[in-house]
Design a protein around this motif. Sequence first.
Motif, PDB file in Angstrom:
ATOM      1  N   GLN A 278       1.028  -1.275  -0.011  1.00 39.45           N
ATOM      2  CA  GLN A 278       0.008   0.061  -0.153  1.00 39.45           C
ATOM      3  C   GLN A 278       0.930   1.450  -0.568  1.00 39.45           C
ATOM      4  OE1 GLN A 278      -3.802  -0.291   3.062  1.00 39.45           O
ATOM      5  NE2 GLN A 278      -3.539  -2.227   2.410  1.00 39.45           N
ATOM      6  N   SER A 279       0.523   2.058  -0.872  1.00 37.53           N
ATOM      7  CA  SER A 279       1.350   3.696  -0.900  1.00 37.53           C
ATOM      8  C   SER A 279       0.362   4.806  -0.720  1.00 37.53           C
ATOM      9  CB  SER A 279       2.104   3.079  -2.636  1.00 37.53           C
ATOM     10  OG  SER A 279       2.942   2.640  -2.093  1.00 37.53           O
ATOM     11  N   GLU A 280      -1.106   4.977  -0.590  1.00 36.61           N
ATOM     12  CA  GLU A 280      -1.551   5.854  -1.163  1.00 36.61           C
ATOM     13  C   GLU A 280      -2.855   5.887   0.352  1.00 36.61           C
ATOM     14  OE1 GLU A 280      -4.165   6.759  -4.400  1.00 36.61           O
ATOM     15  OE2 GLU A 280      -4.848   8.419  -2.963  1.00 36.61           O
ATOM     16  N   ALA A 281      -2.533   6.572   1.387  1.00 33.55           N
ATOM     17  CA  ALA A 281      -3.747   6.345   2.176  1.00 33.55           C
ATOM     18  C   ALA A 281      -5.223   6.028   1.995  1.00 33.55           C
ATOM     19  CB  ALA A 281      -4.028   7.647   3.284  1.00 33.55           C
ATOM     20  N   VAL A 282      -5.941   5.999   2.378  1.00 31.04           N
ATOM     21  CA  VAL A 282      -7.340   5.274   1.523  1.00 31.04           C
ATOM     22  C   VAL A 282      -8.873   5.154   2.537  1.00 31.04           C
ATOM     23  CG1 VAL A 282      -7.393   4.716  -0.636  1.00 31.04           C
ATOM     24  CG2 VAL A 282      -6.923   3.302   0.603  1.00 31.04           C
ATOM     25  N   GLY A 283      -9.628   5.234   2.053  1.00 27.63           N
ATOM     26  CA  GLY A 283     -10.976   4.737   2.476  1.00 27.63           C
ATOM     27  C   GLY A 283     -11.254   5.640   4.010  1.00 27.63           C
ATOM     28  N   HIS A 284     -11.835   5.072   4.712  1.00 23.20           N
ATOM     29  CA  HIS A 284     -11.943   5.798   6.175  1.00 23.20           C
ATOM     30  C   HIS A 284     -10.805   5.781   6.995  1.00 23.20           C
ATOM     31  CE1 HIS A 284     -14.084   5.082  10.518  1.00 23.20           C
ATOM     32  NE2 HIS A 284     -14.301   5.947  10.215  1.00 23.20           N
ATOM     33  N   GLU A 336     -16.862   8.708   5.888  1.00 24.87           N
ATOM     34  CA  GLU A 336     -15.811   9.758   6.806  1.00 24.87           C
ATOM     35  C   GLU A 336     -14.960   8.908   6.443  1.00 24.87           C
ATOM     36  OE1 GLU A 336     -17.180   7.065  10.579  1.00 24.87           O
ATOM     37  OE2 GLU A 336     -18.519   8.576  10.892  1.00 24.87           O
ATOM     38  N   SER A 337     -13.713   9.953   5.162  1.00 20.98           N
ATOM     39  CA  SER A 337     -13.018   8.836   4.129  1.00 20.98           C
ATOM     40  C   SER A 337     -11.716  10.117   4.101  1.00 20.98           C
ATOM     41  CB  SER A 337     -13.300   8.091   3.118  1.00 20.98           C
ATOM     42  OG  SER A 337     -14.693   7.008   3.055  1.00 20.98           O
ATOM     43  N   PHE A 338     -11.212   9.819   3.387  1.00 19.75           N
ATOM     44  CA  PHE A 338     -10.026  10.360   2.481  1.00 19.75           C
ATOM     45  C   PHE A 338     -10.823  10.576   1.196  1.00 19.75           C
ATOM     46  CE2 PHE A 338      -6.909   8.673   5.473  1.00 19.75           C
ATOM     47  CZ  PHE A 338      -6.148   9.416   6.324  1.00 19.75           C
ATOM     48  N   THR A 348     -17.537  21.856   3.636  1.00 16.49           N
ATOM     49  CA  THR A 348     -17.896  19.604   3.626  1.00 16.49           C
ATOM     50  C   THR A 348     -17.588  18.760   4.131  1.00 16.49           C
ATOM     51  OG1 THR A 348     -17.283  19.818   1.153  1.00 16.49           O
ATOM     52  CG2 THR A 348     -19.467  20.314   1.633  1.00 16.49           C
ATOM     53  N   VAL A 349     -16.001  19.489   4.775  1.00 14.56           N
ATOM     54  CA  VAL A 349     -15.448  18.623   5.237  1.00 14.56           C
ATOM     55  C   VAL A 349     -15.385  17.347   6.250  1.00 14.56           C
ATOM     56  CG1 VAL A 349     -14.540  20.568   6.939  1.00 14.56           C
ATOM     57  CG2 VAL A 349     -13.131  18.668   6.544  1.00 14.56           C
ATOM     58  N   TYR A 350     -15.335  15.957   6.341  1.00 14.99           N
ATOM     59  CA  TYR A 350     -15.474  15.218   7.600  1.00 14.99           C
ATOM     60  C   TYR A 350     -14.447  15.966   8.844  1.00 14.99           C
ATOM     61  CZ  TYR A 350     -18.197  11.730   9.651  1.00 14.99           C
ATOM     62  OH  TYR A 350     -18.698  11.011  10.639  1.00 14.99           O
ATOM     63  N   ALA A 351     -12.695  15.443   8.832  1.00 15.64           N
ATOM     64  CA  ALA A 351     -12.403  16.204   9.560  1.00 15.64           C
ATOM     65  C   ALA A 351     -12.217  15.631  11.012  1.00 15.64           C
ATOM     66  CB  ALA A 351     -12.307  17.308   9.731  1.00 15.64           C
ATOM     67  N   GLU A 352     -12.583  14.278  10.464  1.00 11.19           N
ATOM     68  CA  GLU A 352     -13.248  13.647  12.575  1.00 11.19           C
ATOM     69  C   GLU A 352     -12.376  12.977  13.198  1.00 11.19           C
ATOM     70  OE1 GLU A 352     -14.939   9.764  12.199  1.00 11.19           O
ATOM     71  OE2 GLU A 352     -14.735   9.290  14.247  1.00 11.19           O
ATOM     72  N   THR A 353     -12.574  13.816  14.576  1.00 12.07           N
ATOM     73  CA  THR A 353     -11.677  14.036  16.106  1.00 12.07           C
ATOM     74  C   THR A 353     -11.097  13.328  15.927  1.00 12.07           C
ATOM     75  OG1 THR A 353     -13.459  15.695  16.542  1.00 12.07           O
ATOM     76  CG2 THR A 353     -11.543  14.509  18.558  1.00 12.07           C
ATOM     77  N   CYS A 354     -11.472  11.768  16.302  1.00 15.10           N
ATOM     78  CA  CYS A 354     -10.762  10.096  15.746  1.00 15.10           C
ATOM     79  C   CYS A 354     -10.050  10.020  14.957  1.00 15.10           C
ATOM     80  CB  CYS A 354     -11.832   9.101  16.224  1.00 15.10           C
ATOM     81  SG  CYS A 354     -12.953   8.881  17.334  1.00 15.10           S
ATOM     82  N   ALA A 355     -10.082  11.081  13.917  1.00 12.65           N
ATOM     83  CA  ALA A 355      -9.148  10.557  12.832  1.00 12.65           C
ATOM     84  C   ALA A 355      -8.195  11.470  13.063  1.00 12.65           C
ATOM     85  CB  ALA A 355      -9.947  11.099  11.240  1.00 12.65           C
TER      86      ALA A 355
END
Length: 669
Positions: A278-284, A336-338, A348-355
């Motif tokens: 894996q090279s790209e940060a993807v998904g949740h 809730e993704s990249f 419209t960003v998500y930017a979850e605190t947990c992330a």
Amino acid sequence: MYADVCDINNIKIDDDFWSAKRELIRKEVIPYQWDILNDRVPEAEPSFCMHNFKAAAALNKKMKDKGSSYEPPKYTFRGFAVFPDKREEAKDDEFYGYVFQDSDFAKWIEAVGYSLSTDPDPDLEKTADEAIDIVCAAQLPNGYLDTYYIINGMDKSFSDLRDNHELYCMGHLIEGAISYYKATGKDKLLNAAKRYADFVSGVFGPEEDKLHGYPGHEIAEMALFRLYEVTGEERYRELAEYFINERGKKPYYFEKEHPDMDGSKDFYHQAHLPVREQSEAVGHAVRAVYLYSGMADMARICDDKELKSACERLWNSIVDTKLYITGAIGATHIGESFSFPYDLPNDTVYAETCASIGLIFFARRMLMLHADRRYSDIMELALYNSVLSGIALDGKSFFYVNPLEVLPEACRKDERKEHVKPVRQKWFGCACCPPNIARLISSIGLYAYTENEHTLFTHLYMGSTVNKNVGGKEVKVTVKASFPNSGTVYITVENASDTDFTLALRIPGWAEDSYKISGLEGLVHEEKDGYLYIKGFSDNTAIEMDFPMTSHAVFADEKVAEDCMKAAIMRGPVVYCLEENDNGPALRMNRLKLPLEISESHTDEFGFDVVTLNVKSVRESLTGSSSSGSSALYKNLDSIKAEEKTLTFIPYCLWANRGEGEMSVYVRV
Ligand code: FUB
Ligand code: ZN
């Protein structure tokens, strides 16, 4: 018998800024959270967390009492999140909440443990012990412990790894149990967590008769590595390694579980490729950084170079193309993704605190692999901005989503922004973020420092004392600092003569060219990867450092369409923002004057000393006549009126503490 790589008990925080935050967690958040877990806050969404443990414990007792004559419940899927219409209508023997509701207790007890390790509190400990009794009573005799399946029917347990979070709950349980054990020496919960992990290692593994799956929501990996480091028991390391190595292999496990699954969706769970490829940060976003944290643990513990390279690539993918200036990640609420590289919308960003918290976990583990300030700079950025934004100053309300631009009316009326709240919320039915903030802040010392045999690494500057045993001598390091207001740091090192003790001090990237240091006479020192390594200490050494907190404008790469010709203002690691409260409505009409003219002020409006910034700007307005004669919406431009103005910027993390209003991090130039 139990050892740990970094012991929170050796780190004492005594800092105006961080001690106050820790006190807030101790005095406000932990008791409030306990009330929430017991559904005692009428105005907040109910949790049903302790309700579920009690229901599972009652069922467990019934099974034990009736023995083989007992007919266990048969599994019926009742939804990913089930809440009764009215709180009073909840049935004693049913499961409510999200499938991962058990993790709320685990995160609470983790924060309780960290808090007790520095601030003994017999009442809190008693409450925690009673809670642990309830949780342990819910554990099945074979070690299994997830109330969703215990109550809804065990026959389908581990049949939906993709969605049903059993391994996620186990991961949190392990982390909580370790924290409580380390604080109190009580091992009841730790033994329960170990028994659950033992059960799980009997279910998963390379053997033919075992399941060849892995968690749909990662965290078990890093928790199991920690359990291995705390207990020294190899089977926990082996299980964590198995989960990491198995992920992303074909045929895809989640597609076997869910034959109707669209094959392109494995990336959501970071299961589209073996992790080393894996090279790209993807998904949740939260799942991603939790996985990368586990991978970094494994790279360190197993000295796995290929995995380390994958971690570095994934880190770079985030910080070079997917990171908000506030240290937030996760650009889209869809999953809730990249999003794709450079897609970083502000509203419209998500930017979850947990992330952002997960990014801090990842950074800490990368630092343990290799101390390089490219990790600690981002750790500090996320901490002072997107994480602290997640909690109100009074500790009583929280953000899940941390936008960089807010128009309150749009949050209420535009479905695309429904997830963005203009003010912090009391609690969330899906309550992942508030307890995550509690466990991070209460263990902040673990992020300020890491260590290896001879070296103490200082990543974050805060008033603190650390004791480190080097070759049988107890070296004491004391730091006095007033971040983020001032960048002056005083360090004393005691009792280090005739030892190999090395102190590695981070030179923040934002002060690289301007910092000053004194007190190094007679010491051996060299700088590497943003850390100043100092050794040759006597028994009493004083060092003074100054990292000037200068304010400046920061521009995003021009590939970030959203921020084109806009600037954000930073002072040291702190990102600033504009609020309607200080600057009036229609913030978008303001433009910064270049070159920037910034002056500092101080305010105690927030209950403590805060540095605000005054920046020379113009407020623009367009004048003209209607372009079609029939629409007031469009006009032919006559002139642009520009009125001189001084804008007031406040630290981003403080926004929405004075009521609702517009907010913006970026301003046109
Ligand atoms: O799935 C558990 C937690 O709930 C995730 O980490 C958050 O993103 C929220 O979806
Ligand atoms: Zn969350």
